[in-house]
Design a protein around this motif. Sequence first.
Motif, mmCIF file in Angstrom:
data_model
loop_
_atom_site.group_PDB
_atom_site.id
_atom_site.type_symbol
_atom_site.label_atom_id
_atom_site.label_comp_id
_atom_site.label_asym_id
_atom_site.label_seq_id
_atom_site.Cartn_x
_atom_site.Cartn_y
_atom_site.Cartn_z
ATOM 1 N N LEU A 101 -23.436 -37.661 -95.397
ATOM 2 C CA LEU A 101 -24.311 -38.827 -95.266
ATOM 3 C C LEU A 101 -24.264 -39.590 -96.583
ATOM 4 O O LEU A 101 -24.082 -38.983 -97.651
ATOM 5 C CB LEU A 101 -25.754 -38.384 -94.981
ATOM 6 C CG LEU A 101 -26.016 -37.758 -93.603
ATOM 7 C CD1 LEU A 101 -27.450 -37.236 -93.515
ATOM 8 C CD2 LEU A 101 -25.750 -38.757 -92.474
ATOM 9 N N ASP A 102 -24.473 -40.916 -96.504
ATOM 10 C CA ASP A 102 -24.457 -41.737 -97.717
ATOM 11 C C ASP A 102 -25.642 -41.395 -98.630
ATOM 12 O O ASP A 102 -26.637 -40.818 -98.181
ATOM 13 C CB ASP A 102 -24.528 -43.226 -97.350
ATOM 14 C CG ASP A 102 -23.286 -43.686 -96.620
ATOM 15 O OD1 ASP A 102 -22.250 -43.011 -96.723
ATOM 16 O OD2 ASP A 102 -23.377 -44.725 -95.937
ATOM 17 N N THR A 105 -28.950 -42.374 -97.209
ATOM 18 C CA THR A 105 -29.225 -41.965 -95.833
ATOM 19 C C THR A 105 -29.971 -40.639 -95.853
ATOM 20 O O THR A 105 -29.671 -39.764 -96.672
ATOM 21 C CB THR A 105 -27.905 -41.810 -95.043
ATOM 22 O OG1 THR A 105 -27.200 -43.041 -95.100
ATOM 23 C CG2 THR A 105 -28.157 -41.451 -93.593
ATOM 24 N N TYR A 132 -28.694 -41.762 -84.817
ATOM 25 C CA TYR A 132 -29.251 -42.317 -86.049
ATOM 26 C C TYR A 132 -30.426 -43.236 -85.726
ATOM 27 O O TYR A 132 -30.351 -44.031 -84.780
ATOM 28 C CB TYR A 132 -28.197 -43.157 -86.783
ATOM 29 C CG TYR A 132 -27.054 -42.350 -87.328
ATOM 30 C CD1 TYR A 132 -27.092 -41.835 -88.615
ATOM 31 C CD2 TYR A 132 -25.928 -42.091 -86.549
ATOM 32 C CE1 TYR A 132 -26.037 -41.088 -89.122
ATOM 33 C CE2 TYR A 132 -24.871 -41.346 -87.046
ATOM 34 C CZ TYR A 132 -24.940 -40.850 -88.330
ATOM 35 O OH TYR A 132 -23.902 -40.108 -88.827
ATOM 36 N N HIS A 184 -19.047 -45.089 -93.675
ATOM 37 C CA HIS A 184 -20.134 -46.093 -93.632
ATOM 38 C C HIS A 184 -20.250 -46.738 -92.251
ATOM 39 O O HIS A 184 -20.520 -47.951 -92.149
ATOM 40 C CB HIS A 184 -19.881 -47.211 -94.650
ATOM 41 C CG HIS A 184 -19.996 -46.794 -96.086
ATOM 42 N ND1 HIS A 184 -20.787 -45.765 -96.524
ATOM 43 C CD2 HIS A 184 -19.424 -47.301 -97.200
ATOM 44 C CE1 HIS A 184 -20.686 -45.640 -97.837
ATOM 45 N NE2 HIS A 184 -19.852 -46.553 -98.272
ATOM 46 N N GLN A 185 -20.040 -45.953 -91.207
ATOM 47 C CA GLN A 185 -19.870 -46.566 -89.886
ATOM 48 C C GLN A 185 -21.071 -47.408 -89.432
ATOM 49 O O GLN A 185 -20.898 -48.535 -88.956
ATOM 50 C CB GLN A 185 -19.570 -45.495 -88.825
ATOM 51 C CG GLN A 185 -19.311 -46.129 -87.464
ATOM 52 C CD GLN A 185 -18.589 -45.214 -86.511
ATOM 53 O OE1 GLN A 185 -18.101 -44.157 -86.907
ATOM 54 N NE2 GLN A 185 -18.522 -45.618 -85.262
ATOM 55 N N VAL A 186 -22.264 -46.871 -89.583
ATOM 56 C CA VAL A 186 -23.439 -47.600 -89.065
ATOM 57 C C VAL A 186 -23.612 -48.905 -89.850
ATOM 58 O O VAL A 186 -23.803 -49.980 -89.262
ATOM 59 C CB VAL A 186 -24.700 -46.717 -89.156
ATOM 60 C CG1 VAL A 186 -25.922 -47.503 -88.711
ATOM 61 C CG2 VAL A 186 -24.530 -45.440 -88.325
ATOM 62 N N LYS A 187 -23.482 -48.813 -91.159
ATOM 63 C CA LYS A 187 -23.677 -50.013 -91.987
ATOM 64 C C LYS A 187 -22.619 -51.063 -91.660
ATOM 65 O O LYS A 187 -22.910 -52.262 -91.618
ATOM 66 C CB LYS A 187 -23.601 -49.645 -93.469
ATOM 67 C CG LYS A 187 -24.798 -48.830 -93.907
ATOM 68 C CD LYS A 187 -24.640 -48.363 -95.330
ATOM 69 C CE LYS A 187 -25.701 -47.335 -95.634
ATOM 70 N NZ LYS A 187 -25.326 -46.448 -96.716
ATOM 71 N N LEU A 200 -31.670 -45.599 -92.954
ATOM 72 C CA LEU A 200 -30.781 -44.899 -92.026
ATOM 73 C C LEU A 200 -31.114 -43.409 -92.082
ATOM 74 O O LEU A 200 -31.188 -42.828 -93.172
ATOM 75 C CB LEU A 200 -29.321 -45.157 -92.436
ATOM 76 C CG LEU A 200 -28.234 -44.611 -91.517
ATOM 77 C CD1 LEU A 200 -28.410 -45.108 -90.095
ATOM 78 C CD2 LEU A 200 -26.851 -45.056 -92.027
HETATM 79 N N1 URA Z 1 -23.157 -44.397 -91.215
HETATM 80 C C1 URA Z 1 -23.409 -44.931 -92.437
HETATM 81 O O1 URA Z 1 -23.182 -46.106 -92.671
HETATM 82 N N2 URA Z 1 -23.920 -44.102 -93.372
HETATM 83 C C2 URA Z 1 -24.204 -42.806 -93.147
HETATM 84 O O2 URA Z 1 -24.704 -42.119 -94.046
HETATM 85 C C3 URA Z 1 -23.942 -42.280 -91.871
HETATM 86 C C4 URA Z 1 -23.404 -43.100 -90.919
#
Ligand code: URA
Length: 231
Positions: A101-102, A105, A132, A184-187, A200
């Motif tokens: 995790l970042d 996060t 998430y 960084h998938q979610v971001k 997050l």
């Molecule tokens: N996606 C993100 O951008 N950050 C994370 O820590 C996990 C998934």
Amino acid sequence: MRLDRFLANLPHLNRQDALRALAEGRVRVDGEAVRDARHEVREFSRVELDGETLQAGKPARYFMLHKPQGCVSATRDAEHRTVFDLLDEPDKHELHIGGRLDYNTTGLLLITNDGQWSRRMTLPGRKLPKVYYVETEDPIEAHYADTFAQGLYFRFEDLTTLPAQLDILAPRAARLTLHEGRYHQVKRMFGHFQNKVTRLHRESMGSLRLDPALAPGQYRSLTAAEINALG
Ligand code: URA
């Protein structure tokens, strides 16, 4: 290593002795008689021959940690504290993270010394759902859900993300389910709409939910059922 090779490597057994011992059911792995020469012996396996212990097997270790903010998912970092600083465990150098995790996060992080188990979790074909909770700077618009469901093109990796499910909870809050873990998938997914992620938190991986009894920074061992459900 295959069981026949493990046995034949012992100073007092040759390959024929090893095969005979197997055929006669005199070899036990983790308490069970094993006749299959191809049976995989791992560092965690307890192996016995005629009731005598050949390898005790070291304990496999599995933890869930509630990762706090401001903490790096790495074994060491020159500047910041790492998730390993939060563990009060021996031989921490043997442990690794299953799905980072970042820095900011929070949420469910798995830590283990079992490389096979963590690799199985992240196999591309496995598509383990990761859920998430996301908060954003700007309102989340309904059409994001269609784009996420179709997949987004990530130029750097030259790939299209797998269909992801977005449930909008409030103007600036949503729950997002991914079936992969890109950098960084979610971001980056929200970044596609120039909407910055401000919070997050990973709630679950597969059937495993972050234990609500764990405050940020706390951790516990996984139960056998949890280990088997994920592995
Ligand atoms: N996606 C993100 O951008 N950050 C994370 O820590 C996990 C998934």
